[in-house]
Motif scaffolding. Structure first.
Motif, PDB file in Angstrom:
ATOM      1  N   CYS A   1       5.658   7.716   1.889  1.00 39.39           N
ATOM      2  CA  CYS A   1       7.106   7.581   1.696  1.00 39.39           C
ATOM      3  C   CYS A   1       7.687   8.947   1.336  1.00 39.39           C
ATOM      4  O   CYS A   1       7.055   9.733   0.631  1.00 39.39           O
ATOM      5  CB  CYS A   1       7.410   6.582   0.575  1.00 39.39           C
ATOM      6  N   PHE A   2       8.872   9.242   1.813  1.00 41.28           N
ATOM      7  CA  PHE A   2       9.474  10.545   1.540  1.00 41.28           C
ATOM      8  C   PHE A   2      10.961  10.401   1.261  1.00 41.28           C
ATOM      9  O   PHE A   2      11.565   9.331   1.492  1.00 41.28           O
ATOM     10  CB  PHE A   2       9.250  11.520   2.713  1.00 41.28           C
TER      11      PHE A   2
ATOM     12  N   LEU B   1       1.795  -3.864   5.332  1.00 43.71           N
ATOM     13  CA  LEU B   1       2.702  -3.077   4.496  1.00 43.71           C
ATOM     14  C   LEU B   1       3.332  -3.937   3.409  1.00 43.71           C
ATOM     15  O   LEU B   1       3.819  -3.412   2.404  1.00 43.71           O
ATOM     16  CB  LEU B   1       3.793  -2.450   5.369  1.00 43.71           C
ATOM     17  N   ASP B   2       3.333  -5.249   3.621  1.00 51.78           N
ATOM     18  CA  ASP B   2       3.862  -6.201   2.646  1.00 51.78           C
ATOM     19  C   ASP B   2       5.343  -5.945   2.359  1.00 51.78           C
ATOM     20  O   ASP B   2       5.781  -5.978   1.206  1.00 51.78           O
ATOM     21  CB  ASP B   2       3.040  -6.139   1.345  1.00 51.78           C
ATOM     22  N   CYS B   3       6.085  -5.697   3.444  1.00 47.76           N
ATOM     23  CA  CYS B   3       7.541  -5.553   3.361  1.00 47.76           C
ATOM     24  C   CYS B   3       8.151  -6.576   4.317  1.00 47.76           C
ATOM     25  O   CYS B   3       7.638  -6.784   5.423  1.00 47.76           O
ATOM     26  CB  CYS B   3       7.976  -4.143   3.744  1.00 47.76           C
ATOM     27  N   THR B   4       9.230  -7.215   3.912  1.00 47.70           N
ATOM     28  CA  THR B   4       9.758  -8.329   4.704  1.00 47.70           C
ATOM     29  C   THR B   4      10.565  -7.880   5.909  1.00 47.70           C
ATOM     30  O   THR B   4      10.634  -8.595   6.915  1.00 47.70           O
ATOM     31  CB  THR B   4      10.630  -9.243   3.832  1.00 47.70           C
ATOM     32  N   HIS B   5      11.199  -6.719   5.858  1.00 48.29           N
ATOM     33  CA  HIS B   5      12.060  -6.268   6.943  1.00 48.29           C
ATOM     34  C   HIS B   5      11.961  -4.750   7.097  1.00 48.29           C
ATOM     35  O   HIS B   5      11.456  -4.041   6.203  1.00 48.29           O
ATOM     36  CB  HIS B   5      13.527  -6.656   6.694  1.00 48.29           C
TER      37      HIS B   5
ATOM     38  N   PRO C   1       0.810  -1.232   0.000  1.00 51.78           N
ATOM     39  CA  PRO C   1       0.000   0.000   0.000  1.00 51.78           C
ATOM     40  C   PRO C   1       0.837   1.272   0.000  1.00 51.78           C
ATOM     41  O   PRO C   1       0.383   2.299  -0.497  1.00 51.78           O
ATOM     42  CB  PRO C   1      -0.838  -0.130   1.275  1.00 51.78           C
ATOM     43  N   VAL C   2       2.077   1.216   0.535  1.00 48.39           N
ATOM     44  CA  VAL C   2       2.897   2.424   0.553  1.00 48.39           C
ATOM     45  C   VAL C   2       3.516   2.698  -0.815  1.00 48.39           C
ATOM     46  O   VAL C   2       4.142   3.745  -1.018  1.00 48.39           O
ATOM     47  CB  VAL C   2       4.009   2.328   1.616  1.00 48.39           C
ATOM     48  N   LEU C   3       3.348   1.774  -1.736  1.00 45.03           N
ATOM     49  CA  LEU C   3       3.825   1.999  -3.102  1.00 45.03           C
ATOM     50  C   LEU C   3       2.680   2.284  -4.061  1.00 45.03           C
ATOM     51  O   LEU C   3       2.893   2.526  -5.252  1.00 45.03           O
ATOM     52  CB  LEU C   3       4.611   0.784  -3.605  1.00 45.03           C
ATOM     53  N   ASN C   4       1.468   2.264  -3.532  1.00 47.34           N
ATOM     54  CA  ASN C   4       0.293   2.477  -4.362  1.00 47.34           C
ATOM     55  C   ASN C   4      -0.591   3.575  -3.764  1.00 47.34           C
ATOM     56  O   ASN C   4      -0.283   4.750  -3.882  1.00 47.34           O
ATOM     57  CB  ASN C   4      -0.473   1.166  -4.536  1.00 47.34           C
TER      58      ASN C   4
END
Length: 335
Positions: free
Chosen positions: A183-184, A230-234, A174-177
């Motif tokens: 994100c900054f 967030l669908d981020c691994t780390h 979601p932070v990429l869409n």
């Protein structure tokens, strides 16, 4: 036949006023009168008792609370523990209750675990903590959420110059869409730089033969969305990011910096009187801790306001009354 005892073999008792060596050939009445005259009068005995009683009371009375030892520990290892924090229940401000634990080191406790406290700056009102389960430039750790309570999020949130770097994110994150505005730009640094400079993160680049997406964001993002959403691994966190422009990831300071405010409860007045600021463990009302058994609501010793019932017997008036009693007994003794 009744045995006959020769009493001449037993010495007769010697009374002070019948001693033949000092009162030879004196009438008995004279000896008794002299002994009575040498005895202390009732008034003198009363003066002596009063004087000794005064000394005993002064010696056994509790010292003024301002001179007593505080029941709160003031350090954990090399880190000073000052207000508003406390590592003993009832010490510090109730807003920060049970947030710190002192074992061999000082830890900041949250629902997601204990974070080692590296430094507390009481002038700048910041605390820097480190997550031993967090990935850094030198070590890759399993996915781990950073979770704070609602109270902690308000009273001691991460500072704006603490950046959360979400790593190896899916293109569906979601932070990429939809939430890409979260994100900054982080002092001119990029995902490629992070993946290329750090041995721990280089594995992401090797597995995909490219640089997977990442996101530099603030605490509010991870507060409302967990890592699986967030669908981020780390993730990793970096502090003092305002001063990291042109500095590579190997030289970043990894950790989380928290900011706190000191409640306006009149603690300065308590500290000036020699006490330690704390609170009642049942009502969480501010208390000035003067000893392990003596508490005041504002300050220690003289001039205290609304002292607790259990310390009313140790009021400074007690010492004043005993002092008067002692002076009177001395005056009577010299008459």
């Amino acid at each position: 036949m009744v045995p006959v005892i020769d009493l001449s073999k037993f010495p007769s008792p010697k009374l002070p006023f019948l001693s033949p060596s000092s009162h030879h050939n004196k009438p008995l009445a004279t000896l008794v009168q002299n002994y009575i005259q040498e005895m202390p009068t009732v008034a003198q005995a009363a003066q002596l008792i009063t004087f000794k009683l005064s000394i005993f009371i002064i010696a056994t009375l509790q010292l003024p609370p301002a001179l007593s030892l505080t029941p709160c520990r003031t350090s954990c290892g090399s880190i000073a523990i000052n207000y508003p924090f406390g590592i003993d229940d009832g010490c510090g401000a109730p807003q920060f209750r049970s947030m710190l634990n002192c074992s061999t080191d000082l830890f900041f406790l949250t629902p997601s675990g204990g974070y080692k406290v590296q430094h507390i700056d009481y002038d700048k009102k910041t605390m820097t903590i480190y997550d031993p389960a967090m990935s850094t430039c030198s070590i890759l750790q399993p996915r781990h959420d950073f979770i704070m309570t609602e109270v902690q999020s308000v009273t001691i949130p991460p500072t704006p110059d603490t950046v959360f770097a979400l790593l190896n994110c899916s293109i569906d994150s979601p932070v990429l869409n939809h939430y890409k505005n979260l994100c900054f730009d982080f002092s001119g640094h990029s995902c490629d730089e992070l993946y290329g400079a750090c041995n721990a993160f280089r594995v992401f680049h090797l597995l995909t033969n490219s640089s997977p997406p990442c996101c530099f964001t603030g605490y509010d993002t991870v507060k409302f969305m967990k890592m699986n959403i967030l669908d981020c691994t780390h993730y990793t966190t970096v502090v003092n990011t305002d001063n990291l422009r042109g500095i590579g990831p190997l030289d970043w300071v990894y950790g989380i910096k928290l900011s706190f405010t000191v409640p306006k409860t009149g603690c300065e007045q308590c500290s000036r009187s020699g006490g330690t600021c704390g609170y009642d463990t049942e009502t969480e009302v501010m208390t000035c801790l003067c000893s392990s058994s003596t508490n005041y609501t504002r300050e220690c010793a003289g001039g205290s306001i609304s002292a607790c019932d259990r310390i009313s017997s140790h009021s400074p008036w007690t010492f004043f009354h005993v002092a008067i009693l002692l002076v009177l007994s001395l005056l009577l003794a010299i008459q």
